[in-house]
Scaffold this motif. Sequence first.
Motif, short mmCIF file in Angstrom:
data_model
loop_
_atom_site.label_atom_id
_atom_site.label_comp_id
_atom_site.label_asym_id
_atom_site.label_seq_id
_atom_site.Cartn_x
_atom_site.Cartn_y
_atom_site.Cartn_z
N MET A 199 0.84 -1.19 0.00
CA MET A 199 0.00 0.00 0.00
C MET A 199 0.88 1.25 0.00
N GLN A 200 0.52 2.21 -0.84
CA GLN A 200 1.23 3.48 -0.90
C GLN A 200 0.75 4.40 0.21
N ALA A 201 1.54 5.41 0.53
CA ALA A 201 1.28 6.28 1.67
C ALA A 201 -0.10 6.93 1.62
N HIS A 202 -0.57 7.26 0.42
CA HIS A 202 -1.83 7.98 0.29
C HIS A 202 -3.05 7.06 0.29
N GLU A 203 -2.83 5.75 0.27
CA GLU A 203 -3.94 4.84 0.04
C GLU A 203 -4.80 4.62 1.29
N CYS A 204 -6.08 4.44 1.03
CA CYS A 204 -7.06 4.15 2.09
C CYS A 204 -8.06 3.14 1.53
N LEU A 228 2.93 -7.31 4.08
CA LEU A 228 4.04 -7.93 4.80
C LEU A 228 5.08 -8.49 3.84
N LYS A 229 4.62 -9.17 2.79
CA LYS A 229 5.55 -9.75 1.82
C LYS A 229 6.34 -8.67 1.09
N ALA A 230 5.74 -7.48 0.98
CA ALA A 230 6.44 -6.37 0.31
C ALA A 230 7.39 -5.65 1.27
N GLY A 231 7.46 -6.12 2.52
CA GLY A 231 8.39 -5.53 3.48
C GLY A 231 7.81 -4.41 4.31
N GLN A 232 6.49 -4.21 4.23
CA GLN A 232 5.87 -3.16 5.02
C GLN A 232 5.54 -3.65 6.43
N ARG A 233 5.61 -2.75 7.37
CA ARG A 233 5.20 -3.05 8.74
C ARG A 233 3.69 -2.85 8.85
N VAL A 234 3.02 -3.72 9.61
CA VAL A 234 1.57 -3.67 9.75
C VAL A 234 1.19 -3.73 11.24
N ILE A 235 0.31 -2.83 11.65
CA ILE A 235 -0.29 -2.85 12.98
C ILE A 235 -1.80 -2.90 12.78
N VAL A 243 1.50 0.30 7.87
CA VAL A 243 0.10 0.15 7.46
C VAL A 243 -0.73 -0.04 8.72
N PHE A 244 -1.75 0.79 8.89
CA PHE A 244 -2.61 0.68 10.06
C PHE A 244 -3.97 0.14 9.61
N SER A 245 -4.42 -0.92 10.29
CA SER A 245 -5.68 -1.57 9.91
C SER A 245 -6.60 -1.66 11.12
N ALA A 246 -7.89 -1.64 10.87
CA ALA A 246 -8.88 -1.79 11.93
C ALA A 246 -10.06 -2.59 11.40
N ASP A 247 -10.55 -3.51 12.22
CA ASP A 247 -11.69 -4.35 11.85
C ASP A 247 -12.84 -4.08 12.82
N GLU A 248 -14.02 -4.60 12.43
CA GLU A 248 -15.23 -4.54 13.26
C GLU A 248 -15.61 -3.11 13.66
N LEU A 290 -4.10 3.24 5.23
CA LEU A 290 -5.17 2.81 6.12
C LEU A 290 -5.98 1.71 5.46
N ALA A 291 -6.26 0.62 6.21
CA ALA A 291 -7.07 -0.49 5.69
C ALA A 291 -8.14 -0.82 6.72
N LEU A 292 -9.42 -0.70 6.32
CA LEU A 292 -10.54 -0.84 7.24
C LEU A 292 -11.48 -1.95 6.79
N ALA A 293 -12.05 -2.67 7.76
CA ALA A 293 -13.06 -3.68 7.47
C ALA A 293 -14.33 -3.35 8.24
N ALA A 294 -15.46 -3.36 7.55
CA ALA A 294 -16.73 -2.97 8.17
C ALA A 294 -17.87 -3.71 7.50
N GLN A 295 -18.93 -3.98 8.26
CA GLN A 295 -20.08 -4.67 7.69
C GLN A 295 -20.88 -3.77 6.75
N ARG A 296 -20.84 -2.47 7.01
CA ARG A 296 -21.62 -1.54 6.19
C ARG A 296 -20.75 -0.35 5.78
N MET A 297 -21.04 0.18 4.59
CA MET A 297 -20.29 1.33 4.12
C MET A 297 -20.49 2.53 5.05
#
Length: 207
Positions: free
Chosen positions: A2-7, A30-37, A113-118, A146-153
């Motif tokens: 993921m690039q810096a500007h991506e969401c 991760l495979k591309a060498g990026q850190r993920v939290i 890369v920062f991700s959040a679910d639920e 930023l990578a987000l997971a949600a049941q509804r938009m």
Amino acid sequence: MMQAHECHAYVGKRGSRKSTRNKENLGRCLKAGQRVIAFDPHNEYAQDGHATDEVMLGPLPSSRELWAVLADPSELLEGDTSFAVVPDSLEEEDLARGFDELARLAYEAGDLVFSADELVLYFMSARVQKRLNFLATQGRHKKLPLALAAQRMVHVPYTTRTQLTLVDTGKQDDPDDVAAIAKRCGKDFAEKVPKLKRGERLVWQDE
């Protein structure tokens, strides 16, 4: 990667594999060498998480308890390890406070890369919406996609939705969700979303 500007937003009803698609995305990072939290309410994003018959564990090497990370954030701020962060409680107020504090630390650390679910569990909190909107609009300055997971938009705050560069969606048939998708992805794309069958998905990317 993921690039810096991506969401990214991975959305869909229960069983639509939205979390699985997000985990696959994080695995590529991760495979591309990026850190993920990852903020991980159900403890399923790390290889040592809680597996069930319906849940595929994620690719992160390990998990941490939220209280421990907040008590000593040095590993997050100064380290280079990727991990999931599991909150102490699923109460909305506790989740909102924990998410806000973890996201603040992630922004301070930068270059991850920062991700959040639920999001359904805590998206209504004003502090969560403010923090998400800040990350979505300002994260690129700290190399923080930023990578987000949600049941509804509509669980993704409006300002954050305006910054989405990718929407990966399963079926959404609530008019509010379809309208929110149309607002960001266009009417033609949105009209296809309620017609999806279980397991099907559509992907929109900002050009």
